[in-house]
Design a protein around this motif. Structure first.
Motif, PDB file in Angstrom:
ATOM      1  N   LEU A 207       0.858  -1.183   0.000  1.00 34.38           N
ATOM      2  CA  LEU A 207       0.000   0.000   0.000  1.00 34.38           C
ATOM      3  C   LEU A 207       0.896   1.236   0.000  1.00 34.38           C
ATOM      4  O   LEU A 207       1.353   1.698   1.051  1.00 34.38           O
ATOM      5  CB  LEU A 207      -0.914  -0.003   1.224  1.00 34.38           C
ATOM      6  N   GLY A 208       1.179   1.759  -1.168  1.00 34.38           N
ATOM      7  CA  GLY A 208       2.071   2.901  -1.289  1.00 34.38           C
ATOM      8  C   GLY A 208       1.480   4.162  -0.679  1.00 34.38           C
ATOM      9  O   GLY A 208       0.275   4.417  -0.792  1.00 34.38           O
ATOM     10  N   VAL A 209       2.336   4.966  -0.046  1.00 30.93           N
ATOM     11  CA  VAL A 209       1.838   6.185   0.574  1.00 30.93           C
ATOM     12  C   VAL A 209       1.426   7.218  -0.473  1.00 30.93           C
ATOM     13  O   VAL A 209       0.491   8.006  -0.248  1.00 30.93           O
ATOM     14  CB  VAL A 209       2.878   6.778   1.551  1.00 30.93           C
ATOM     15  N   LEU A 210       2.093   7.238  -1.627  1.00 31.70           N
ATOM     16  CA  LEU A 210       1.675   8.175  -2.680  1.00 31.70           C
ATOM     17  C   LEU A 210       0.401   7.676  -3.353  1.00 31.70           C
ATOM     18  O   LEU A 210      -0.454   8.488  -3.752  1.00 31.70           O
ATOM     19  CB  LEU A 210       2.791   8.365  -3.708  1.00 31.70           C
ATOM     20  N   ARG A 211       0.250   6.382  -3.493  1.00 33.86           N
ATOM     21  CA  ARG A 211      -1.006   5.801  -3.999  1.00 33.86           C
ATOM     22  C   ARG A 211      -2.174   6.281  -3.149  1.00 33.86           C
ATOM     23  O   ARG A 211      -3.226   6.669  -3.659  1.00 33.86           O
ATOM     24  CB  ARG A 211      -0.920   4.275  -3.976  1.00 33.86           C
ATOM     25  N   GLU A 212      -1.975   6.264  -1.834  1.00 31.89           N
ATOM     26  CA  GLU A 212      -3.028   6.699  -0.913  1.00 31.89           C
ATOM     27  C   GLU A 212      -3.378   8.159  -1.128  1.00 31.89           C
ATOM     28  O   GLU A 212      -4.551   8.551  -1.119  1.00 31.89           O
ATOM     29  CB  GLU A 212      -2.562   6.470   0.530  1.00 31.89           C
ATOM     30  N   ARG A 213      -2.364   9.005  -1.354  1.00 27.45           N
ATOM     31  CA  ARG A 213      -2.622  10.429  -1.575  1.00 27.45           C
ATOM     32  C   ARG A 213      -3.380  10.664  -2.874  1.00 27.45           C
ATOM     33  O   ARG A 213      -4.236  11.550  -2.948  1.00 27.45           O
ATOM     34  CB  ARG A 213      -1.302  11.200  -1.611  1.00 27.45           C
ATOM     35  N   VAL A 214      -3.051   9.879  -3.894  1.00 31.84           N
ATOM     36  CA  VAL A 214      -3.778  10.006  -5.159  1.00 31.84           C
ATOM     37  C   VAL A 214      -5.240   9.643  -4.947  1.00 31.84           C
ATOM     38  O   VAL A 214      -6.156  10.353  -5.402  1.00 31.84           O
ATOM     39  CB  VAL A 214      -3.147   9.116  -6.254  1.00 31.84           C
ATOM     40  N   ASP A 220     -10.079  13.889  -5.194  1.00 28.23           N
ATOM     41  CA  ASP A 220     -11.037  14.864  -4.648  1.00 28.23           C
ATOM     42  C   ASP A 220     -10.781  16.245  -5.246  1.00 28.23           C
ATOM     43  O   ASP A 220     -11.726  16.930  -5.662  1.00 28.23           O
ATOM     44  CB  ASP A 220     -10.906  14.902  -3.125  1.00 28.23           C
ATOM     45  N   GLU A 221      -9.530  16.654  -5.301  1.00 28.29           N
ATOM     46  CA  GLU A 221      -9.208  17.992  -5.803  1.00 28.29           C
ATOM     47  C   GLU A 221      -9.510  18.132  -7.287  1.00 28.29           C
ATOM     48  O   GLU A 221      -9.973  19.184  -7.741  1.00 28.29           O
ATOM     49  CB  GLU A 221      -7.736  18.313  -5.537  1.00 28.29           C
ATOM     50  N   CYS A 226     -12.602   7.393  -8.889  1.00 23.33           N
ATOM     51  CA  CYS A 226     -11.532   6.402  -8.809  1.00 23.33           C
ATOM     52  C   CYS A 226     -12.092   5.102  -8.250  1.00 23.33           C
ATOM     53  O   CYS A 226     -12.866   5.110  -7.287  1.00 23.33           O
ATOM     54  CB  CYS A 226     -10.389   6.899  -7.932  1.00 23.33           C
ATOM     55  N   TYR A 227     -11.695   4.001  -8.847  1.00 23.17           N
ATOM     56  CA  TYR A 227     -12.207   2.689  -8.465  1.00 23.17           C
ATOM     57  C   TYR A 227     -11.042   1.753  -8.150  1.00 23.17           C
ATOM     58  O   TYR A 227     -10.057   1.692  -8.895  1.00 23.17           O
ATOM     59  CB  TYR A 227     -13.054   2.097  -9.592  1.00 23.17           C
ATOM     60  N   VAL A 228     -11.161   1.059  -7.032  1.00 19.82           N
ATOM     61  CA  VAL A 228     -10.182   0.039  -6.658  1.00 19.82           C
ATOM     62  C   VAL A 228     -10.778  -1.313  -7.030  1.00 19.82           C
ATOM     63  O   VAL A 228     -11.706  -1.798  -6.380  1.00 19.82           O
ATOM     64  CB  VAL A 228      -9.866   0.095  -5.142  1.00 19.82           C
ATOM     65  N   GLU A 229     -10.255  -1.874  -8.105  1.00 22.67           N
ATOM     66  CA  GLU A 229     -10.791  -3.150  -8.586  1.00 22.67           C
ATOM     67  C   GLU A 229      -9.724  -3.886  -9.392  1.00 22.67           C
ATOM     68  O   GLU A 229      -8.701  -3.319  -9.781  1.00 22.67           O
ATOM     69  CB  GLU A 229     -12.042  -2.931  -9.425  1.00 22.67           C
ATOM     70  N   ASN A 230      -9.987  -5.162  -9.615  1.00 28.15           N
ATOM     71  CA  ASN A 230      -9.016  -5.983 -10.332  1.00 28.15           C
ATOM     72  C   ASN A 230      -8.749  -5.437 -11.730  1.00 28.15           C
ATOM     73  O   ASN A 230      -9.670  -4.999 -12.433  1.00 28.15           O
ATOM     74  CB  ASN A 230      -9.510  -7.428 -10.441  1.00 28.15           C
ATOM     75  N   GLU A 241      -4.757   6.129 -20.491  1.00 26.82           N
ATOM     76  CA  GLU A 241      -3.498   6.553 -19.868  1.00 26.82           C
ATOM     77  C   GLU A 241      -3.125   5.527 -18.799  1.00 26.82           C
ATOM     78  O   GLU A 241      -4.001   4.888 -18.204  1.00 26.82           O
ATOM     79  CB  GLU A 241      -3.635   7.915 -19.178  1.00 26.82           C
ATOM     80  N   VAL A 242      -1.843   5.409 -18.531  1.00 25.45           N
ATOM     81  CA  VAL A 242      -1.343   4.570 -17.445  1.00 25.45           C
ATOM     82  C   VAL A 242      -0.189   5.320 -16.793  1.00 25.45           C
ATOM     83  O   VAL A 242       0.658   5.891 -17.486  1.00 25.45           O
ATOM     84  CB  VAL A 242      -0.841   3.199 -17.954  1.00 25.45           C
ATOM     85  N   PHE A 243      -0.177   5.350 -15.461  1.00 19.10           N
ATOM     86  CA  PHE A 243       0.995   5.919 -14.799  1.00 19.10           C
ATOM     87  C   PHE A 243       1.358   5.096 -13.563  1.00 19.10           C
ATOM     88  O   PHE A 243       0.529   4.391 -12.978  1.00 19.10           O
ATOM     89  CB  PHE A 243       0.808   7.396 -14.453  1.00 19.10           C
ATOM     90  N   LEU A 244       2.627   5.187 -13.203  1.00 26.23           N
ATOM     91  CA  LEU A 244       3.177   4.529 -12.025  1.00 26.23           C
ATOM     92  C   LEU A 244       3.547   5.596 -11.007  1.00 26.23           C
ATOM     93  O   LEU A 244       3.848   6.735 -11.367  1.00 26.23           O
ATOM     94  CB  LEU A 244       4.422   3.715 -12.390  1.00 26.23           C
ATOM     95  N   CYS A 245       3.545   5.243  -9.728  1.00 22.94           N
ATOM     96  CA  CYS A 245       3.917   6.231  -8.720  1.00 22.94           C
ATOM     97  C   CYS A 245       4.584   5.578  -7.519  1.00 22.94           C
ATOM     98  O   CYS A 245       4.269   4.444  -7.152  1.00 22.94           O
ATOM     99  CB  CYS A 245       2.697   7.032  -8.265  1.00 22.94           C
ATOM    100  N   ASN A 246       5.533   6.291  -6.944  1.00 27.28           N
ATOM    101  CA  ASN A 246       6.027   5.958  -5.614  1.00 27.28           C
ATOM    102  C   ASN A 246       6.497   7.226  -4.930  1.00 27.28           C
ATOM    103  O   ASN A 246       6.554   8.297  -5.547  1.00 27.28           O
ATOM    104  CB  ASN A 246       7.101   4.856  -5.628  1.00 27.28           C
ATOM    105  N   SER A 247       6.823   7.127  -3.649  1.00 31.18           N
ATOM    106  CA  SER A 247       7.086   8.318  -2.850  1.00 31.18           C
ATOM    107  C   SER A 247       8.474   8.904  -3.068  1.00 31.18           C
ATOM    108  O   SER A 247       8.779   9.969  -2.538  1.00 31.18           O
ATOM    109  CB  SER A 247       6.890   8.005  -1.361  1.00 31.18           C
TER     110      SER A 247
END
Length: 283
Positions: A207-214, A220-221, A226-230, A241-247
């Motif tokens: 559970l990435g901390v930047l994922r949580e912020r997104v 919201d902003e 946004c949907y959390v699903e398979n 579009e596809v993007f990756l993120c980490n802190s």
């Protein structure tokens, strides 16, 4: 591949590692990798909250005061060194134990803090996107360990070796059922019809901390659904579009996945990156 130069920090920031430390013997511990940028650590409280959550799962003593003091000294060291960008890695193990898996009697956790120079990547990774592949190595299912950043990372090591040898910049990891979970060191978001989708972290993954912020702040902003699903491989290949993120590195757009080229227009990815830059200094 990421290459970091080690920056020495005062010895009193870390405990000495013993030969029988359970982190070394069994990977019995946790870690956090945090970005230091312009004198502060963005999302520091989120990192500490995840670390504390992992300690509860593993029943490791979490001494918040000690960890906070040592982190403050590491931050002060970097500030005095006039380093504008760096990485702080905190490792917390169960401590020293005898032979055998049982953790009984291991009540003194080991803390290690190291700082590194900020990894340097080509500007095109952010401007044009990265090329990624789907790794043949998959993640094992473990509901008890899902979400936390534990030290058992051999599956990720094998995956990173796999995509690095092929010249990609990242690799996607699936579970045994073929659902995409994350990249080797980043979470993944897929954009379809102006909506964001990201995989659940229920049976494996971090559970990435930047994922949580997104999920919480950016959507919201920006007024995004946004949907959390398979998510399957076909969902990524057919995405808008596809993007990756980490802190540490922030947002990386994805340009191609294996032989599939993704759209060049990425308005939501750009807006997400701009939002995180305003809030937390991610560039």
């Amino acid at each position: 591949m990421e290459h970091n130069s080690f920056i020495l920090v005062d010895d009193d920031l870390s405990d000495n590692i013993k030969a029988l430390d359970r982190g070394l013997a069994y990977g019995d511990g946790l870690f956090e990798t945090m970005r230091f940028s312009h004198g502060q650590v963005p999302l520091l409280e989120a990192h500490l909250a995840r670390l504390e959550r992992g300690c509860r799962v593993l029943s490791i003593v979490f001494n918040r005061d000690l960890i906070s003091r040592r982190l403050a000294k590491a931050i002060d060291f970097l500030q005095r060194s006039e380093v504008s960008d760096a990485v702080i890695k905190l490792i917390l193990t169960r401590g020293v134990g005898g032979r055998g898996y049982s953790p009984v009697g291991c009540d003194n956790a080991t803390t290690v803090i190291a700082t590194f120079s900020q990894p340097e990547f080509p500007a095109c990774y952010v401007e044009q996107g990265v090329d990624i592949t789907v790794c043949s190595n998959t993640l094992s299912s473990s509901k008890s360990l899902a979400g936390i950043k534990h030290l058992n990372k051999l599956e990720y090591v094998l995956a990173a070796k796999e995509w690095g040898a092929e010249g990609f910049q990242e690799g996607l990891l699936c579970d045994k059922a073929g659902n995409i979970v994350e990249a080797t060191s980043r979470n993944i978001f897929v954009v379809k019809n102006s909506c964001l989708y990201t995989p659940p972290i229920e049976n494996c993954g971090v559970l990435g901390v930047l994922r949580e912020r997104v999920l919480i702040e950016v959507c919201d902003e920006l007024g995004l659904s946004c949907y959390v699903e398979n998510i399957r491989i076909d969902d990524v290949v057919s995405a808008d579009e596809v993007f990756l993120c980490n802190s540490v590195t922030g947002i990386w757009p994805v340009r191609a996945i294996d032989a599939a080229i993704l759209p060049v227009s990425r308005p939501i990815t750009a807006a997400t990156r701009e939002c995180l830059a305003r809030k937390y200094g991610y560039n």
